[in-house]
Design a protein around this motif. Structure first.
Motif, PDB file in Angstrom:
ATOM      1  N   CYS A  47      93.520  81.340  44.200  1.00  0.00           N
ATOM      2  CA  CYS A  47      93.162  82.617  43.372  1.00  0.00           C
ATOM      3  C   CYS A  47      93.828  83.329  42.697  1.00  0.00           C
ATOM      4  N   ARG A  97      94.051  84.680  38.882  1.00  0.00           N
ATOM      5  CA  ARG A  97      93.633  86.124  38.360  1.00  0.00           C
ATOM      6  C   ARG A  97      94.604  86.312  37.301  1.00  0.00           C
ATOM      7  N   GLU A 155      86.176  79.836  38.790  1.00  0.00           N
ATOM      8  CA  GLU A 155      85.450  81.321  39.756  1.00  0.00           C
ATOM      9  C   GLU A 155      86.557  82.599  39.420  1.00  0.00           C
ATOM     10  N   ASP A 179      86.143  86.713  40.094  1.00  0.00           N
ATOM     11  CA  ASP A 179      85.570  88.038  40.983  1.00  0.00           C
ATOM     12  C   ASP A 179      85.162  88.684  39.249  1.00  0.00           C
ATOM     13  N   ASP A 180      83.972  89.994  39.515  1.00  0.00           N
ATOM     14  CA  ASP A 180      83.661  90.286  38.791  1.00  0.00           C
ATOM     15  C   ASP A 180      84.680  91.355  38.561  1.00  0.00           C
TER      16      ASP A 180
END
Length: 222
Positions: free
Chosen positions: A29, A33, A52, A54-55
């Protein structure tokens, strides 16, 4: 020269890493990012589109990067309301077309306002908005009124049933204004002008920070 070459090699390396991580099912992750926030769209594109995220990360990227990043986000399998709101505020026509074509994109009231406002002056955007089944009726009414005569004919050709419904809504407003049910062309034009005036008043009040009256409840129904 060597510094520039080194920078290009770094971009190529980051791009390849991004492509490889986007192709696996469970990438790390933190690295994802970081790559998503890369200012070079070639690096950010694979993870922005397919990984995937996150907002909070998507919102940050959408607020601080260019149209290429926004378009990549607009093409994700799903786009939440907070992210879509930024896309409709900052995005160019290409971004708006991409997010409108995305069945996984969700729109909040503010996003609908933005796309309806911009769609009235652009037949391509108007057609994309018209084809979506999740646009509230009052925004479709506004879109229909702001569109040119040629664009209205095109919209009715796409979905005659919806066009008939919207004309009936406008005629109903006209009848209410006139206090009678004649429904002639003059009433129809008066209704159009009245709604345009209401929209201008609401926009000016919004700019001035003043409260505005809510839209009629019957126009908010799907």
């Amino acid at each position: 020269m060597l510094i520039r070459l080194s920078e290009q090699v770094e971009i190529v390396a980051r791009t390849r890493l991004s492509e490889r991580l986007a192709a696996i099912s469970d990438p790390p992750c933190g690295i994802i990012r970081t790559l998503a926030k890369d200012q070079n769209i070639a690096v950010a594109l694979p993870v922005l589109t397919d990984c995937e995220l996150d907002d909070d990360t998507l919102t940050e990227v959408a607020k601080t990067n260019g149209q290429g990043h926004l378009e990549a986000i607009a093409r994700r399998a799903s786009v939440s309301e907070p992210v879509t709101e930024i896309l409709t505020e900052r995005g160019n026509k290409t971004v708006l077309l991409s997010v409108l074509d995305n069945p996984g994109a969700r729109f909040c009231e503010r996003s609908y306002f933005h796309i309806a406002e911009r769609g009235g002056g652009d037949p391509d955007l108007a057609a994309r908005i018209w084809r979506r089944n999740d646009v509230p009726r009052h925004h479709l009414v506004r879109l229909f009124i702001e569109a040119s005569d040629a664009a209205r004919i095109k919209l009715e050709g796409i979905d005659p049933k919806r066009g008939k419904l919207i004309r009936e809504v406008i005629a109903g407003i006209s009848q209410e204004m006139q206090g009678k049910a004649r429904g002639d062309s003059r009433d129809y034009q008066l209704a159009i002008e009245a709604i345009k005036l209401r929209a201008r008043v609401r926009r000016r009040a919004k700019v001035a920070g003043m409260p505005t009256l809510p839209d009629r409840a019957d126009l908010n129904q799907h």
